[in-house]
Write an enzyme that holds these catalytic residues in place. Sequence first.
Site, short mmCIF file in Angstrom:
data_model
loop_
_atom_site.label_atom_id
_atom_site.label_comp_id
_atom_site.label_asym_id
_atom_site.label_seq_id
_atom_site.Cartn_x
_atom_site.Cartn_y
_atom_site.Cartn_z
N HIS A 265 0.86 -1.18 0.00
CA HIS A 265 0.00 0.00 0.00
C HIS A 265 0.89 1.23 0.00
O HIS A 265 2.02 1.20 0.51
CB HIS A 265 -0.86 -0.04 1.27
CG HIS A 265 -1.97 0.95 1.33
ND1 HIS A 265 -1.75 2.28 1.64
CD2 HIS A 265 -3.32 0.82 1.15
CE1 HIS A 265 -2.90 2.92 1.66
NE2 HIS A 265 -3.87 2.06 1.35
N ASP B 145 2.45 -4.68 8.11
CA ASP B 145 1.19 -3.98 7.86
C ASP B 145 0.08 -5.02 7.95
O ASP B 145 -0.09 -5.84 7.05
CB ASP B 145 1.23 -3.32 6.48
CG ASP B 145 -0.11 -2.71 6.07
OD1 ASP B 145 -1.09 -2.81 6.84
OD2 ASP B 145 -0.19 -2.15 4.96
N GLN C 54 -5.18 -5.62 6.64
CA GLN C 54 -6.11 -6.55 6.01
C GLN C 54 -6.12 -7.92 6.67
O GLN C 54 -6.87 -8.81 6.24
CB GLN C 54 -5.77 -6.70 4.51
CG GLN C 54 -5.86 -5.42 3.72
CD GLN C 54 -7.28 -4.88 3.61
OE1 GLN C 54 -8.25 -5.61 3.81
NE2 GLN C 54 -7.41 -3.60 3.30
N LYS D 56 -11.12 -0.68 9.65
CA LYS D 56 -11.25 -1.92 8.87
C LYS D 56 -11.66 -3.11 9.74
O LYS D 56 -11.89 -4.19 9.22
CB LYS D 56 -9.93 -2.22 8.15
CG LYS D 56 -9.52 -1.16 7.13
CD LYS D 56 -8.22 -1.55 6.44
CE LYS D 56 -7.67 -0.41 5.59
NZ LYS D 56 -8.52 -0.11 4.42
N CYS E 226 -4.71 2.31 -3.79
CA CYS E 226 -3.46 2.77 -3.16
C CYS E 226 -2.31 1.81 -3.42
O CYS E 226 -1.41 1.64 -2.59
CB CYS E 226 -3.65 2.99 -1.67
SG CYS E 226 -4.70 4.40 -1.27
#
Length: 419
Positions: A128, A205, A208, A231, A374
């Site tokens: 991202h 990261d 997700q 999220k 992104c």
Amino acid sequence: MTAIQEKTLAAKTRSDFPLLHQQINGKPLIYLDNAATSQKPLAVINTLKNYYENDNANVHRGAHSLSIRATEAYEGARDKIAQFVNATSSQEIVFTRNATEAINLVAYSWGLTNLKPGDEIIISVMEHHSNIVPWQMIAQKTGAVIKYVPLTETEEFDLEQFKALLSNKTKLVAVVHVSNTLGCINPVETIINLAHQAGAKVLIDACQSVPHLAIDVQAIDCDWLVASGHKMCAPTGIGFLYGKKAILEEMPPFLGGGEMIGEVFFDGFTYGELPHKFEAGTPAIGEAIALGAAVDYLTTLSFKEIHAYEEELTAYLFKKLLEIPKLRIYGPKPTIDGKGRAALASFNIEGIHASDLSTLLDNEGIAIRSGHHCTQPLHRLFDASGSARISLYFYNTREEIDRFILALQETIDFFGMML
């Protein structure tokens, strides 16, 4: 998980999400943009409402009852997150506005302090922008060099090329756990172990993955992990950074001002203990407390159940998508039972622009994403300006997938008639 269990899970959760029960353009809403942001259950909405109606006061700064209640709830949320990711201490959890701010915190605090000319940062081509741009900015300031892990033929993280990139110059590896475009689930435990063997620190990261998978920061042994609350059923404007305590203690503050101080003098200052030295100014108190409520909600549901359900939905979605001619899905294919990737699919259809697809689907009450998500560099590798993306969560159903597929096919037919 059987179809009966699927319906039970959907029935158990959908009534908790008031936004889902509305019409868009005269059609029942089908929300399939969960990778961008999830919807919020009543437990979270009511927690935020309760804070502003009953406990609204600044934290850590007052001896009156409201401030005490707000502080207890705020720090209680930090404790919940620490337990949620299995941190060794709540001091390892720093509240941020989002994952982007958390990455920037590490970049500017640790990166500017520790990186020097010739040092190498390894990220992947699927990252991202939030995990690319901060490191590019730090590389410009320090003289460090960024190297990118390519994709395999199946459009996954190339572990062999990653091994080849590692050297004694590698100081940082920053990679996504689950790609928001490719849907691949990266082998973070192996990546972290290899990076540590080379003497590098690792940032994960987890935007997700945290909403969908059980995360144990001690088991994977990452040095930092970032996530965004919006999220994972929490409000916008709140996220968190996990960092190993010893590393966070060595890092200087990112921002200066109130709350992060120990003492302030006319000729200097001292800063406070963890995690407060990284939380300058009045924080998003209500949002942090509501993030704690989101953690409670997800924990009650059980990630084992969520993941099994999403795998079944993923298998069903891909079965339907792969039946459509001239449709190209990015990333690896799941196994027949939906295992091996996240519950999302980025795709393009020959001759139809992704934004046109999403606009016409919106006319049918179906919300999907279109654009570069992104991940512009990744889309350039695919020679695509963008893609359409459908992303699922535990409150979605097979029936919604069926309606999406029907509307998608009707949209394709419409464009076919125009050509």
